[in-house]
Design a protein around this motif. Structure first.
Motif, PDB file in Angstrom:
ATOM      1  N   VAL A  90       0.916  -1.266  -0.095  1.00 31.05           N
ATOM      2  CA  VAL A  90      -0.143   0.094  -0.145  1.00 31.05           C
ATOM      3  C   VAL A  90       0.747   1.223  -0.001  1.00 31.05           C
ATOM      4  O   VAL A  90       0.649   2.074  -0.860  1.00 31.05           O
ATOM      5  CB  VAL A  90      -1.012  -0.082   1.420  1.00 31.05           C
ATOM      6  N   VAL A  94       1.546   4.501  -3.281  1.00 33.81           N
ATOM      7  CA  VAL A  94       0.812   5.798  -2.902  1.00 33.81           C
ATOM      8  C   VAL A  94       1.851   6.695  -2.993  1.00 33.81           C
ATOM      9  O   VAL A  94       2.885   6.636  -2.637  1.00 33.81           O
ATOM     10  CB  VAL A  94       0.240   5.576  -1.675  1.00 33.81           C
ATOM     11  N   PRO A  95       1.618   8.024  -3.874  1.00 35.01           N
ATOM     12  CA  PRO A  95       2.828   8.896  -3.728  1.00 35.01           C
ATOM     13  C   PRO A  95       2.751   9.600  -2.410  1.00 35.01           C
ATOM     14  O   PRO A  95       1.863   9.638  -1.568  1.00 35.01           O
ATOM     15  CB  PRO A  95       1.813  10.082  -4.522  1.00 35.01           C
ATOM     16  N   LEU A 148       3.457  12.601  -1.321  1.00 33.50           N
ATOM     17  CA  LEU A 148       2.612  13.773  -0.990  1.00 33.50           C
ATOM     18  C   LEU A 148       1.239  13.453  -0.451  1.00 33.50           C
ATOM     19  O   LEU A 148       0.772  14.009   0.668  1.00 33.50           O
ATOM     20  CB  LEU A 148       2.314  14.504  -2.491  1.00 33.50           C
ATOM     21  N   MET A 149       0.553  12.300  -0.857  1.00 32.49           N
ATOM     22  CA  MET A 149      -0.753  11.874  -0.469  1.00 32.49           C
ATOM     23  C   MET A 149      -0.271  11.408   1.055  1.00 32.49           C
ATOM     24  O   MET A 149      -1.462  11.676   2.025  1.00 32.49           O
ATOM     25  CB  MET A 149      -1.119  10.669  -0.991  1.00 32.49           C
ATOM     26  N   PHE A 179      -0.176  14.388   3.134  1.00 31.44           N
ATOM     27  CA  PHE A 179      -1.626  15.126   3.424  1.00 31.44           C
ATOM     28  C   PHE A 179      -2.436  14.168   4.320  1.00 31.44           C
ATOM     29  O   PHE A 179      -2.828  14.877   5.198  1.00 31.44           O
ATOM     30  CB  PHE A 179      -2.320  15.230   2.117  1.00 31.44           C
ATOM     31  N   TRP A 180      -2.363  12.861   4.265  1.00 36.02           N
ATOM     32  CA  TRP A 180      -3.037  12.153   5.160  1.00 36.02           C
ATOM     33  C   TRP A 180      -2.848  12.437   6.654  1.00 36.02           C
ATOM     34  O   TRP A 180      -3.595  12.495   7.461  1.00 36.02           O
ATOM     35  CB  TRP A 180      -2.611  10.663   4.869  1.00 36.02           C
ATOM     36  N   PHE A 215      -3.920  16.025   7.536  1.00 29.41           N
ATOM     37  CA  PHE A 215      -5.359  16.178   7.689  1.00 29.41           C
ATOM     38  C   PHE A 215      -5.945  15.460   8.687  1.00 29.41           C
ATOM     39  O   PHE A 215      -7.098  15.640   9.271  1.00 29.41           O
ATOM     40  CB  PHE A 215      -5.985  16.160   6.451  1.00 29.41           C
ATOM     41  N   LEU A 216      -5.274  14.311   8.820  1.00 28.78           N
ATOM     42  CA  LEU A 216      -5.783  12.985   9.790  1.00 28.78           C
ATOM     43  C   LEU A 216      -5.287  13.540  11.201  1.00 28.78           C
ATOM     44  O   LEU A 216      -6.174  13.179  12.189  1.00 28.78           O
ATOM     45  CB  LEU A 216      -5.228  11.655   9.612  1.00 28.78           C
ATOM     46  N   VAL A 224      -8.070  15.001  13.562  1.00 30.08           N
ATOM     47  CA  VAL A 224      -9.157  14.397  13.371  1.00 30.08           C
ATOM     48  C   VAL A 224      -8.912  13.264  14.606  1.00 30.08           C
ATOM     49  O   VAL A 224      -9.699  12.939  15.294  1.00 30.08           O
ATOM     50  CB  VAL A 224      -9.564  13.309  12.256  1.00 30.08           C
ATOM     51  N   LEU A 225      -7.754  12.595  14.413  1.00 33.16           N
ATOM     52  CA  LEU A 225      -7.360  11.617  15.188  1.00 33.16           C
ATOM     53  C   LEU A 225      -7.180  11.815  16.891  1.00 33.16           C
ATOM     54  O   LEU A 225      -7.697  11.205  17.935  1.00 33.16           O
ATOM     55  CB  LEU A 225      -6.496  10.311  14.812  1.00 33.16           C
ATOM     56  N   LEU A 259       9.283  17.944   0.188  1.00 33.21           N
ATOM     57  CA  LEU A 259       8.136  17.837  -0.115  1.00 33.21           C
ATOM     58  C   LEU A 259       7.223  18.366   1.328  1.00 33.21           C
ATOM     59  O   LEU A 259       6.111  18.792   1.390  1.00 33.21           O
ATOM     60  CB  LEU A 259       7.332  16.413  -0.231  1.00 33.21           C
ATOM     61  N   ILE A 269       5.353  21.512   1.545  1.00 37.00           N
ATOM     62  CA  ILE A 269       3.688  21.832   1.281  1.00 37.00           C
ATOM     63  C   ILE A 269       2.990  22.082   2.318  1.00 37.00           C
ATOM     64  O   ILE A 269       1.860  22.839   2.560  1.00 37.00           O
ATOM     65  CB  ILE A 269       3.269  20.585   0.344  1.00 37.00           C
TER      66      ILE A 269
END
Lengths: 233, 231
Positions: B68, B72-73, B75-76, B79-80, B83-84, B87-88, B170, B173
């Motif tokens: 997995v 996945v890039p 960068l993703m 962001f995970w 932004f997560l 939330v967590l 990166l 960003i």
């Protein structure tokens, strides 16, 4: 944790359309860059193997420089800094067209070509040297020997690494969002800032990238299984 | 060409506003890369050994993690975590930590694959002989297999460190003040010399990465002489 999940929001309507548009742009910029990367990578690899020293030095410097600097810096360089390097005519043409897209393609192409050139060189090196000597002896020129004898054989071996470099390119294409190309990552980010549902939008985008990767690596495995085992020197 | 913009800000590129402000620039990039590779080594070691386990559950966890993350890039992933985390955890994590966690998780998957390959590359007889002398599986791994395998993997680790150094760009960003961010800051402030600024930054990254790449090639040639390999 008081976060309300709302998958419907991201998967349908306007935002769903944004995701689809993003996928389209990601695939477009990747496809265009992959084609140019193969061309440039082959040229650099053949230059690296030529006996003419300046060619060899140029391609050595090209590979080492572009492999050892971050893609993001290269993207910024081509986007912000290329106007004082490129001729005026080229600049005007680029500004009239989609400059962000072009800068993205140039940076992805140049960056990946440095890696691809090394793969191609390794592939060519794995062809026995006497093949080149034999084809030169039959009267083919250096270029003809490469075109008709060496490259067709070498490409069979290097297809798996080339595909995996293409996959890297697709994943790396997420970086072009920084200069405003509206690819999948850009759209996921956009949906996050409009709806604050970052979790859902990034999950969807991640799954899409993951699907692309799994399909590609499945293809490599199939190719390896069926074709690569038959090649023996 | 306006190279004076670059010279006037050169110390800012190297260590940010330090000592009058927070550390930044190339110094932060290198700190991120060093901490990242250190964390990723342990995650990768665990993932690699789990990947080789006979226990189907343990093995699957590691396979899923490696496949997995590698699909996945980066960068993703950044962001995970960015932004997560709110939330967590209920509160935002500092950007530096988000980036660092993303780098560790990302690089760990690649190192896991390297560890797996490195252990497999050792001759089978090593394990069999170690078990034959009465060591348990874990002991044989700990005292016989890993010391040899890890030594052979040093060049791969250096290469992974090089690509992590490039990847730290990166972190720009999400707002970590590392080399790429200082470059864009200076570029936005001056607006007159983007070509010069980005060439300089590229050269700075290049120096760090090329020196390491060169070093890893030297070491690869050196280690090849002593390698136990299954051939």
């Amino acid at each position: 944790m008081n976060y309300q999940f709302d998958w419907h929001l991201v998967l349908s309507g306007q935002y769903g359309q944004w995701i689809l548009d993003g996928v389209k742009v990601t695939l477009q910029i990747s496809a265009v860059s992959i084609v140019f990367t193969l061309l440039l990578g082959t040229i650099i690899a053949v230059m690296r193997m030529s006996k003419f020293k300046p060619f060899e030095w140029f391609s050595f410097a090209f590979v080492e420089f572009f492999r050892n600097t971050p893609l993001l810096i290269q993207i910024f360089f081509w986007y912000f800094g290329s106007y004082s390097i490129l001729p005026d005519g080229v600049n005007e043409w680029l500004y009239d067209h989609d400059f962000e897209f072009a800068a993205g393609v140039i940076s992805l192409t140049v960056y990946t070509a440095a890696f691809v050139a090394e793969e191609i060189r390794a592939g060519i090196n794995s062809i026995p040297k006497n093949q080149l000597e034999a084809s030169r002896a039959t009267g083919l020129s250096f270029l003809q020997a490469y075109r008709y004898v060496i490259l067709p054989q070498a490409f069979r071996i290097i297809i798996p690494p080339l595909i995996s470099q293409s996959l890297n390119l697709i994943k790396n294409s997420s970086l072009v969002m920084t200069i405003g190309v509206m690819d999948l990552t850009y759209m996921a980010r956009q949906i996050e800032s409009y709806t604050f549902h970052g979790f859902e939008s990034f999950t969807v985008a991640t799954l899409i990238y993951l699907c692309i990767s799994l399909v590609v690596s499945f293809a490599i495995n199939m190719y390896n299984k069926h074709f690569l085992l038959q090649i023996k020197y | 060409m306006q190279w004076d913009v670059v010279w006037n800000n050169f110390d800012y590129f190297l260590w940010g506003a330090f000592p009058n402000g927070p550390l930044g620039g190339l110094a932060v990039s290198i700190i991120l890369a060093v901490l990242g590779i250190f964390g990723a080594f342990w995650i990768g070691l665990a993932a690699g050994l789990m990947r080789l386990s006979r226990n189907i559950l343990v093995k699957s966890i590691s396979v899923v993690y490696i496949e997995v993350i590698r699909g996945v890039p980066l960068l993703m992933l950044i962001f995970w975590f960015y932004f997560l985390a709110p939330v967590l955890l209920g509160k935002p994590l500092p950007e530096f930590h988000c980036a660092l966690v993303a780098f560790i998780v990302f690089t760990g998957a690649y190192i896991g694959e390297i560890v797996k390959a490195g252990v497999i590359a050792l001759p089978r007889g090593q394990m069999e002989a170690a078990r034959g002398t009465g060591l348990s599986h874990v002991q044989a791994m700990r005292y016989i297999i890993l010391p040899q395998a890890l030594r052979n993997m040093i060049p791969s680790f250096v290469n992974q460190f090089v690509s992590l150094t490039k990847d730290t760009s990166l972190a720009y960003i999400i707002g970590v003040n590392e080399l790429t961010r200082t470059a864009t800051q200076v570029n936005n402030r001056t607006l007159s010399a983007p070509t010069e600024i980005f060439i300089t930054i590229a050269v700075l990254y290049f120096i760090v990465c090329y020196v390491l790449t060169h070093f890893s090639r030297k070491m690869e040639a050196h280690l090849a002489k002593y390698q136990a390999r299954d051939r």
